[in-house]
Design a protein around this motif. Structure first.
Motif, PDB file in Angstrom:
ATOM      1  N   ASP A 150      47.643  36.382  35.021  1.00  0.00           N
ATOM      2  CA  ASP A 150      47.277  36.712  36.400  1.00  0.00           C
ATOM      3  C   ASP A 150      47.747  35.659  37.403  1.00  0.00           C
ATOM      4  OD1 ASP A 150      45.529  34.827  35.399  1.00  0.00           O
ATOM      5  OD2 ASP A 150      43.698  35.842  36.035  1.00  0.00           O
ATOM      6  N   HIS A 192      39.486  33.867  23.898  1.00  0.00           N
ATOM      7  CA  HIS A 192      40.275  33.995  25.122  1.00  0.00           C
ATOM      8  C   HIS A 192      40.939  32.669  25.506  1.00  0.00           C
ATOM      9  CE1 HIS A 192      38.502  37.964  25.739  1.00  0.00           C
ATOM     10  NE2 HIS A 192      37.357  37.417  25.381  1.00  0.00           N
ATOM     11  N   THR A 222      41.388  36.091  38.477  1.00  0.00           N
ATOM     12  CA  THR A 222      40.079  36.567  38.019  1.00  0.00           C
ATOM     13  C   THR A 222      40.038  36.826  36.521  1.00  0.00           C
ATOM     14  OG1 THR A 222      40.732  38.833  38.585  1.00  0.00           O
ATOM     15  CG2 THR A 222      39.518  37.593  40.252  1.00  0.00           C
ATOM     16  N   SER A 223      41.123  37.290  35.933  1.00  0.00           N
ATOM     17  CA  SER A 223      41.129  37.575  34.496  1.00  0.00           C
ATOM     18  C   SER A 223      40.967  36.295  33.679  1.00  0.00           C
ATOM     19  CB  SER A 223      42.420  38.282  34.094  1.00  0.00           C
ATOM     20  OG  SER A 223      42.520  39.541  34.711  1.00  0.00           O
ATOM     21  N   LYS A 277      37.334  35.302  33.872  1.00  0.00           N
ATOM     22  CA  LYS A 277      36.498  36.170  33.034  1.00  0.00           C
ATOM     23  C   LYS A 277      36.619  35.788  31.562  1.00  0.00           C
ATOM     24  CE  LYS A 277      35.280  41.016  32.222  1.00  0.00           C
ATOM     25  NZ  LYS A 277      35.586  42.433  32.578  1.00  0.00           N
ATOM     26  N   THR A 304      34.353  39.204  42.372  1.00  0.00           N
ATOM     27  CA  THR A 304      34.914  40.433  41.794  1.00  0.00           C
ATOM     28  C   THR A 304      34.027  41.670  41.952  1.00  0.00           C
ATOM     29  OG1 THR A 304      33.899  40.044  39.624  1.00  0.00           O
ATOM     30  CG2 THR A 304      36.073  39.050  40.038  1.00  0.00           C
TER      31      THR A 304
END
Length: 475
Positions: A105, A157, A187-188, A191, A235
């Motif tokens: 991102d 992640h 944002t990804s 998260k 978000t």
């Protein structure tokens, strides 16, 4: 670290009982045991952290068996050269288990760059934005398949690391990292990092100091709930909040069950929290230093010393005169007594978390839980005002419960309740500003000092750490 860089960017933009103990690390290689002791005390590396970050080339049982045979051959006094050969044979170089990762991102021109009118500052901010590509890391599948061979705790992640000697993520550093990532519209990535932390809570009941098994005995300032609020505010991802609200509660429960403490003031008892790690032994990543420091105190005091050092590391302030005040010699690290203090910042962070949890539950329609956390915040607010607030000086101060008095030294953390919004009287804002002026805190050219005492500790004068600048500047 990235938070120092991010704070500079902010400034450039002008933006405003019975204790249920966490599971200790059981590794006889990375956390305790004769192998760890002999290698670290031989000082094969300038930095003790290097050894405990090295992956194994075989299973732990095989490595330990080989070590026992080597120790028997040398009557448990292995020459340094032989230890060096042993490590080279049975361990792999640091960092092999991590892959460089460019966040998907990441974009070349996020909107915040366009808002900077000064061309030089805009160019500098653009260079800063490029750093995300250098600090991104992703774990190799081997860590998932053979976790016992690594000190790294597997995370599904990818994530952003602080940089330098720190190639894993750290708990409270990551809050400021996330602020910067959201400023860059990533944002990804945020998260994913949040999910890693939530997974740690599900597995261990708390978030360790950092992403290594040898950090499992201690946590760091509890900012997970604030991270979630940061992400959801940006978000509007309410479904993610709903899925994980129970895990947020579990993390706060860890602090309630394991770090709560009863304090008496004005004839009443109040429950507040402290940094406290009920495990002895040297910190694996600083083993030789902790062992040598322990040799300066009576043998019966060594386990307590090691426990207090770990509590200091849990605070994020490792180390500071803040934790030495009230000891036999407040200029020596061997006088550390972190757990004897009720810290302003820790309780302000928890007060903020309780308010956020109440707000979260209200948004999700859970009125009973919203009321529960609202009451918890009210109780903590009353306790902080009774125990930590000093009306005459116009600030909050750590409370030394063992000596029954406040620590009236200056630290930026004295103003954390303003940063977290944990106060009831608006006039405290003006009083706090006067407190800063009275102590000439705003006159230092290179930022607000971590303390006014020069003890040679990292979190003391003249050093000025980025998160502490944020705690005061954004008030």
């Amino acid at each position: 670290m990235i938070w120092e860089l991010y704070l500079l960017l902010l400034l450039g933009l002008g933006l405003r009982s019975q204790e249920a103990l966490p599971p200790p690390c059981e590794s006889q290689i990375y956390c305790h045991g004769e192998l760890l002791h002999q290698v670290q005390m031989a000082k094969l590396y300038q930095d003790d952290k290097q050894f405990v970050d090295m992956p194994l080339s075989a299973s732990p049982d095989e490595v330990l068996q080989s070590f026992r045979q080597l120790a028997m051959t040398h009557n448990n006094s292995i020459p340094r050269e032989e230890l060096q050969k042993f490590v080279q044979t049975h361990f792999q170089p640091v960092g092999q288990e991590l892959q460089p990762w460019t966040p998907e991102d990441w974009k070349e021109r996020p909107q915040f760059l366009q808002k900077i009118s000064d061309a030089r500052l805009r160019d500098w901010a653009g260079q800063l934005h490029q750093i995300w590509k250098k600090l991104g890391k992703k774990m190799k599948p081997e860590i998932f398949n053979n976790p016992e061979r690594f000190s790294l705790i597997y995370s599904e992640h990818p994530f952003i690391v602080p940089g330098g000697r720190f190639v894993e993520f750290y708990y409270w550093d990551s809050y400021w990292v996330m602020e910067g990532l959201l400023l860059s519209e990533m944002t990804s990535t945020v998260k994913g990092m949040l999910q890693n932390f939530l997974d740690l809570v599900k597995t261990y009941g708390h978030i360790p100091n950092g992403g290594r098994v040898y950090y499992l005995q201690r946590s760091q300032p509890p900012l997970l709930t604030l991270m979630m609020d940061l992400y959801v505010t940006y978000t509007k991802d309410i479904s993610f909040l709903k899925e994980n609200i129970g895990t947020l509660a579990s993390e706060l429960d860890f602090w309630t069950v394991n770090r709560s403490f009863s304090v008496s003031s004005g004839g009443k008892n109040y429950i507040l929290n402290r940094y406290y790690v009920p495990y002895g032994g040297p910190r694996p990543e600083s083993y030789s230093k902790d062992e040598e420091l322990a040799n300066t105190v009576p043998e019966g005091n060594r386990e307590t010393l090691w426990s207090e050092l770990k509590a200091g590391a849990e605070s994020g302030w490792d180390f500071s005169s803040r934790w030495l005040v009230g000891g036999p010699n407040p200029d020596l690290l061997s006088s550390i007594r972190t757990s004897k203090m009720v810290p302003v910042d820790l309780n302000a962070f928890l007060c903020q978390a309780e308010e956020l949890m109440s707000n979260f539950h209200s948004r999700l329609g859970n009125d009973a839980e919203a009321t529960k956390y609202r009451n918890l915040r009210s109780q903590r607010l009353a306790a902080m005002e009774a125990v930590l607030w000093d009306e005459q000086k116009g600030a909050w101060f750590d409370y030394d419960w063992e000596n029954g008095k406040k620590n009236l030294e200056f630290y930026p953390s004295n103003l954390t309740p303003l940063w977290t919004g944990c106060f009831s009287d608006p006039s405290v804002i003006d009083k706090a500003l006067k407190y800063l002026e009275d102590n000439n805190i705003l006159t230092y050219q290179y930022g607000i000092p971590t303390s006014l005492r020069n003890t040679s500790q990292q979190w003391d004068f003249p050093n000025a750490w980025a998160p502490l600048q944020d705690l005061v500047i954004r008030v």
